[in-house]
Design an enzyme around this catalytic site. Structure first.
Site, PDB file in Angstrom:
ATOM      1  N   PHE A  92       0.811  -1.221   0.000  1.00  0.00           N
ATOM      2  CA  PHE A  92       0.000   0.000   0.000  1.00  0.00           C
ATOM      3  C   PHE A  92       0.840   1.265   0.000  1.00  0.00           C
ATOM      4  CE2 PHE A  92       0.842  -0.074   4.519  1.00  0.00           C
ATOM      5  CZ  PHE A  92       0.627   1.216   4.989  1.00  0.00           C
ATOM      6  N   LYS A  93       2.106   1.160   0.383  1.00  0.00           N
ATOM      7  CA  LYS A  93       2.956   2.346   0.404  1.00  0.00           C
ATOM      8  C   LYS A  93       3.134   2.944  -0.992  1.00  0.00           C
ATOM      9  CE  LYS A  93       3.482   1.559   4.780  1.00  0.00           C
ATOM     10  NZ  LYS A  93       4.707   1.354   5.502  1.00  0.00           N
ATOM     11  N   ASP A  94       2.937   2.131  -2.041  1.00  0.00           N
ATOM     12  CA  ASP A  94       3.033   2.657  -3.410  1.00  0.00           C
ATOM     13  C   ASP A  94       2.009   3.756  -3.671  1.00  0.00           C
ATOM     14  OD1 ASP A  94       5.096   0.957  -4.300  1.00  0.00           O
ATOM     15  OD2 ASP A  94       3.676  -0.648  -4.756  1.00  0.00           O
TER      16      ASP A  94
ATOM     17  N   THR B 200       7.654   0.381   3.421  1.00  0.00           N
ATOM     18  CA  THR B 200       7.976   1.761   3.065  1.00  0.00           C
ATOM     19  C   THR B 200       9.324   1.846   2.368  1.00  0.00           C
ATOM     20  OG1 THR B 200       6.664   2.755   4.834  1.00  0.00           O
ATOM     21  CG2 THR B 200       8.475   4.062   3.995  1.00  0.00           C
TER      22      THR B 200
END
Length: 504
Positions: free
Chosen positions: A112-114, A147
């Site tokens: 999800f950090k993308d 991250t």
């Protein structure tokens, strides 16, 4: 729109200054001086838009020193042209049991950090120009796994930037480690530290505010910035996908009218992902309950339930390593908001945390916490049981962090009897980033000592799911980074990345 510091409400900086700087000089986090509000009519209009249009709309309210054209350039570069699978950054999968899985892992690094770190480099480079800085930005990152790779991929070969990532030596999955240590790019550096994520995060924050390092950087025309969610430019894009999820639920008739409330279930360790959901609610998104899901490192669960934040507890290395955190940085922003921007109280709590490892809030904060949030946690065995249950009942394969959220959501339903509210489960990573744990949960054929890529292949064959190409390609990549340092030597590693000789 200007930005204040959680530790000094008198500070005012522009959006571009906040993004370029990353963290305030005294150690506080930047927050907007006010929040825009979106009506039910606005939500209906956004429901007719695609993700990039939704992102541009929400970002424009916070980035007042960016032009509409600049914001459009940023979101187009981040979210189109094949960066995300089928050019759909945040799809929702509806399960028969009623869970709405918001899948945030279809980007370049399968996490999800993308969603934020494909955007942040564009925001940062434009911000540097706006503050008339010709300096090189040195991005410092502490990571519990996801991250680091997302930041490395986002900033790879971006002009005017260097990036240094620190990760806990034994605190990430084999696939997360391989993703980071095979990273390509001429401006990237990766180092393991002897310690856990909290040690890495504390070390990075200390370096940020070190006067000697600041002076050396100034002399060499370099400035620090951050890609962690302490940087407002990282947190802001995360607000977007909560609005987008609601709009998608409206568009597909899962919710019948704008204004119908949803629950949002977030697996979190550093509190940034669920803070973005809180901000979305503050901005008018109809949210009934924010459900905070933790693993055995349940410091957030205890805080939300009791008002006591106590990091002086046993640290657990779990199968959901991105949540193996005892110092949740973004909680500071929530405290600032719940105290109506009382930076003195926030400073007091942060000093107590640094000195004694704990602090306790009063009823004026605890009561709204209980109204806004539900908190629960589960251990590794319960996490595996949740993976198996979802796979057996729904043929849905999820990773270890998403499974924590699914387990805590079931706890919430059992305790609250709330079976009617549509609930969005935030799915944060591909199961193939944690193939060892996922395979052991769903298969009797699991063998612990098997090579990692054999486990990945076996998981694919067993479940009939495809291995993401970003994961499969790692097997042939060369390991570039193998440095390990102590917590005390992080400073020297940073200076080496910046090509600065330390002063004698």
């Amino acid at each position: 729109m200007n930005y204040k510091s959680t530790r000094n409400s008198g500070i005012r900086v522009s959006a571009s200054q906040a993004i370029a700087q990353g963290i305030s000089a005294e150690g506080g986090l930047f927050v907007p001086e006010n929040f825009p509000h979106y009506s039910h009519t606005d939500l209906l209009e956004l429901a007719r838009c695609g993700y990039t249009e939704r992102a541009a709309c929400i970002l424009s309210a916070f980035l007042s020193d960016f032009t509409a054209e600049e914001i459009q350039e940023c979101v187009t570069a981040a979210y189109t042209n094949g960066k995300f699978e089928k050019d759909i950054p945040a799809p929702i999968t509806s399960l028969k049991n009623g869970m709405q899985m918001l899948e945030l892992w279809h980007g370049p690094t399968c996490a999800f950090k993308d969603m934020a770190l494909q955007l942040l480099p564009h925001l940062l480079t434009k911000s540097l120009k706006k503050i008339h800085s010709s300096k090189t930005a040195l991005i410092l990152v502490a990571t519990s796994g996801d991250t680091g790779k997302a930041a490395l991929e986002g900033f790879k070969d971006v002009d005017g930037t260097l990036i240094q990532v620190f990760y806990p030596q034994n605190g990430v999955s084999p696939m997360q480690k391989r993703q980071m240590c095979t990273q390509e790019g001429s401006n990237v550096a990766v180092c393991a530290i002897e310690g856990n994520f909290d040690d890495a995060q504390t070390g990075v924050k200390r370096i940020f505010t070190d006067p000697e390092i600041k002076q050396l950087l100034e002399q060499n025309k370099i400035l620090f910035s951050s890609a962690n969610s302490i940087n407002w430019g990282r947190l802001l894009p995360q607000i977007v996908y909560y609005f987008s999820a609601y709009c998608d639920l409206l568009a597909n008739d899962t919710i019948k009218c704008a204004g119908e409330k949803i629950n949002v279930v977030v697996p979190t360790g550093n509190f940034g992902n669920i803070l973005a959901a809180y901000y979305a609610k503050k901005m008018g998104l109809p949210v009934h309950k924010l459900i905070c899901a933790s693993n055995s490192n349940n410091v957030l669960t205890e805080f939300i339930n009791t008002g006591v934040y106590n990091r002086k507890r046993e640290f657990h290395t779990t199968i959901s390593p991105s949540m193996d955190i005892l110092v949740s940085s973004n909680l500071e922003r929530l405290l600032y908001d719940l105290t109506e921007n009382d930076s003195e109280r926030v400073v007091g709590w942060m000093k107590e945390l640094a000195a004694n490892g704990r602090y306790q809030v009063g009823d004026d904060v605890l009561c709204p916490l209980h109204e806004l949030f539900y908190a629960g946690y589960c251990d590794d065995e319960e996490t595996k049981e949740a993976i198996k249950e979802l796979y057996d009942s729904e043929h849905y394969l999820c990773d270890t962090h998403t499974a924590v959220a699914a387990n805590v959501y079931q706890q919430y339903v059992k305790n609250s009897k709330d079976t009617e509210t549509v609930s969005v489960i935030v799915s944060t990573a591909s199961p193939y980033k944690f193939a060892d744990s996922v395979l052991s949960a769903v298969s009797d054929q699991y063998q612990k000592d098997e090579p990692e890529f054999d486990k990945i292949q076996k998981l694919s064959e067993l479940t009939g799911t495809a291995v993401p190409p970003q994961i499969a390609e790692l097997q042939a990549k060369t390991v570039r980074f193998g440095t390990i340092c102590s917590r005390e030597n992080m400073k020297e590693i940073v200076l080496k990345t910046a090509k600065i000789e330390p002063q004698a």
